[in-house]
Design a protein around this motif. Sequence first.
Motif, mmCIF file in Angstrom:
data_model
loop_
_atom_site.group_PDB
_atom_site.id
_atom_site.type_symbol
_atom_site.label_atom_id
_atom_site.label_comp_id
_atom_site.label_asym_id
_atom_site.label_seq_id
_atom_site.Cartn_x
_atom_site.Cartn_y
_atom_site.Cartn_z
ATOM 1 N N LYS A 156 77.775 32.538 46.028
ATOM 2 C CA LYS A 156 77.799 32.153 47.442
ATOM 3 C C LYS A 156 76.930 33.039 48.339
ATOM 4 C CE LYS A 156 80.712 31.148 51.419
ATOM 5 N NZ LYS A 156 82.086 31.014 51.966
ATOM 6 N N PRO A 157 76.986 34.373 48.225
ATOM 7 C CA PRO A 157 76.150 35.200 49.112
ATOM 8 C C PRO A 157 74.649 34.960 48.922
ATOM 9 C CG PRO A 157 77.883 36.506 48.096
ATOM 10 C CD PRO A 157 77.865 35.194 47.383
ATOM 11 N N LYS A 158 74.259 34.439 47.762
ATOM 12 C CA LYS A 158 72.834 34.196 47.499
ATOM 13 C C LYS A 158 72.358 32.881 48.115
ATOM 14 C CE LYS A 158 71.291 34.920 43.384
ATOM 15 N NZ LYS A 158 71.153 34.856 41.906
ATOM 16 N N LEU A 159 73.318 32.011 48.444
ATOM 17 C CA LEU A 159 72.960 30.716 49.014
ATOM 18 C C LEU A 159 72.858 30.826 50.523
ATOM 19 C CD1 LEU A 159 75.412 28.436 46.982
ATOM 20 C CD2 LEU A 159 73.035 28.969 46.450
ATOM 21 N N ILE A 171 72.875 24.722 38.061
ATOM 22 C CA ILE A 171 73.556 23.450 38.335
ATOM 23 C C ILE A 171 73.718 23.236 39.836
ATOM 24 C CG2 ILE A 171 75.746 22.216 38.105
ATOM 25 C CD1 ILE A 171 76.025 23.652 35.342
ATOM 26 N N VAL A 172 74.153 24.266 40.534
ATOM 27 C CA VAL A 172 74.404 24.159 41.970
ATOM 28 C C VAL A 172 73.121 23.877 42.733
ATOM 29 C CG1 VAL A 172 75.069 25.456 44.040
ATOM 30 C CG2 VAL A 172 76.487 25.564 41.978
ATOM 31 N N ARG A 173 72.045 24.538 42.364
ATOM 32 C CA ARG A 173 70.797 24.395 43.114
ATOM 33 C C ARG A 173 70.112 23.050 42.894
ATOM 34 N NH1 ARG A 173 69.395 28.625 46.087
ATOM 35 N NH2 ARG A 173 70.096 30.722 45.536
ATOM 36 N N THR A 174 70.576 22.278 41.916
ATOM 37 C CA THR A 174 70.009 20.940 41.736
ATOM 38 C C THR A 174 70.641 19.936 42.699
ATOM 39 O OG1 THR A 174 71.618 20.387 39.996
ATOM 40 C CG2 THR A 174 69.512 21.334 39.295
ATOM 41 N N SER A 175 71.673 20.370 43.415
ATOM 42 C CA SER A 175 72.352 19.476 44.353
ATOM 43 C C SER A 175 72.420 20.115 45.740
ATOM 44 C CB SER A 175 73.774 19.177 43.869
ATOM 45 O OG SER A 175 74.486 18.461 44.848
ATOM 46 N N PRO A 176 71.546 19.685 46.671
ATOM 47 C CA PRO A 176 71.585 20.242 48.027
ATOM 48 C C PRO A 176 72.939 20.061 48.694
ATOM 49 C CG PRO A 176 69.566 18.994 47.685
ATOM 50 C CD PRO A 176 70.447 18.731 46.495
ATOM 51 N N PHE A 177 73.601 18.928 48.449
ATOM 52 C CA PHE A 177 74.901 18.684 49.055
ATOM 53 C C PHE A 177 75.922 19.702 48.565
ATOM 54 C CE2 PHE A 177 73.857 13.902 49.397
ATOM 55 C CZ PHE A 177 73.109 14.157 50.534
ATOM 56 N N LEU A 178 75.900 19.980 47.277
ATOM 57 C CA LEU A 178 76.834 20.925 46.682
ATOM 58 C C LEU A 178 76.565 22.329 47.206
ATOM 59 C CD1 LEU A 178 79.120 21.250 44.680
ATOM 60 C CD2 LEU A 178 77.432 21.465 42.847
ATOM 61 N N GLU A 179 75.292 22.660 47.292
ATOM 62 C CA GLU A 179 74.908 23.980 47.788
ATOM 63 C C GLU A 179 75.390 24.184 49.218
ATOM 64 O OE1 GLU A 179 70.780 26.615 48.148
ATOM 65 O OE2 GLU A 179 70.827 24.736 47.020
ATOM 66 N N GLU A 180 75.208 23.185 50.067
ATOM 67 C CA GLU A 180 75.644 23.298 51.457
ATOM 68 C C GLU A 180 77.163 23.355 51.567
ATOM 69 O OE1 GLU A 180 73.833 21.040 54.584
ATOM 70 O OE2 GLU A 180 72.152 20.529 53.276
ATOM 71 N N ALA A 181 77.859 22.621 50.696
ATOM 72 C CA ALA A 181 79.320 22.619 50.735
ATOM 73 C C ALA A 181 79.866 24.012 50.412
ATOM 74 C CB ALA A 181 79.869 21.594 49.754
ATOM 75 N N ILE A 182 79.215 24.708 49.485
ATOM 76 C CA ILE A 182 79.638 26.067 49.129
ATOM 77 C C ILE A 182 79.381 27.011 50.298
ATOM 78 C CG2 ILE A 182 79.182 28.046 47.628
ATOM 79 C CD1 ILE A 182 78.585 26.055 45.380
ATOM 80 N N VAL A 183 78.194 26.893 50.898
ATOM 81 C CA VAL A 183 77.850 27.749 52.035
ATOM 82 C C VAL A 183 78.811 27.532 53.196
ATOM 83 C CG1 VAL A 183 76.081 28.239 53.781
ATOM 84 C CG2 VAL A 183 75.410 27.900 51.403
ATOM 85 N N ASP A 184 79.182 26.272 53.430
ATOM 86 C CA ASP A 184 80.065 25.950 54.547
ATOM 87 C C ASP A 184 81.530 26.254 54.248
ATOM 88 O OD1 ASP A 184 77.978 25.082 56.098
ATOM 89 O OD2 ASP A 184 78.184 22.972 55.543
ATOM 90 N N GLY A 185 81.837 26.596 52.982
ATOM 91 C CA GLY A 185 83.206 26.934 52.618
ATOM 92 C C GLY A 185 84.157 25.759 52.640
ATOM 93 N N ILE A 186 83.644 24.563 52.321
ATOM 94 C CA ILE A 186 84.491 23.367 52.379
ATOM 95 C C ILE A 186 84.747 22.782 50.994
ATOM 96 C CG2 ILE A 186 83.793 22.764 54.729
ATOM 97 C CD1 ILE A 186 81.824 20.752 53.539
#
Length: 220
Positions: free
Chosen positions: A61-64, A11-26
């Motif tokens: 998160k560590p995988k992203l 689910i997360v990987r289908t959304s670049p915005f969501l993926e980046e938000a998790i990586v950025d911790g926001i």
Amino acid sequence: MITIAEAVEEIVRTSPFLEEAIVDGIINYTGLARHIQKDVEQRLYKEVQTGAIVMAIQRLKPKLTKLNIENELIGYLKNMGEIIVRSDLIDFTFKNSSSLIFKQQKLLEFIAGEKDVFHASSKGVYETNIVTSRSMEGQVMQIFQGEELKNKLTGLASITIRLPDDNTDVPGVYYYILKKVAWEAINLVEMVSTTNEFTLILHKKDVNKTFNLLNTMSNE
């Protein structure tokens, strides 16, 4: 059957915005878990606890990884050339036909004798798009008489970005630009590109906002 972790990652990987938000911790993990809970349950065909989804997100998160070349892209886009704005444009969409290409040729021959006329066209499998200056509206309608007009939009403008000559060798250039535009909720009507130029067709009301955004990107 897939696991909770696999469903969450899918689910997360289908959304670049969501993926980046998790990586950025926001992003709030609990809020996200509740948001995607139904999707996770549909994939697993069973009820899933919110806490289990939160744990899956934390382990994911560590995988992203954020776009590794993003910092390089920021530096690269500082070398963008001039940003050219054209206003008062009109967008035509015609259904493809055996006669359409000959009428396009006739239009191009007419435009060749006109100064300061904007023109961009692209041919798809089923339809052809033409964006030109509003002053050409009558001429286009006359030349393409008999063709099926599927759509016509007025009140448009274009912003053309001149890219460095080696832009085709740099991955992520278009993604980075379009991501910034999307984050600002700017609606794009069309996109046209050549090797070293990238043109955004948008509504006139969005021109200043888009221009400022692109100008800021080139000066970050």
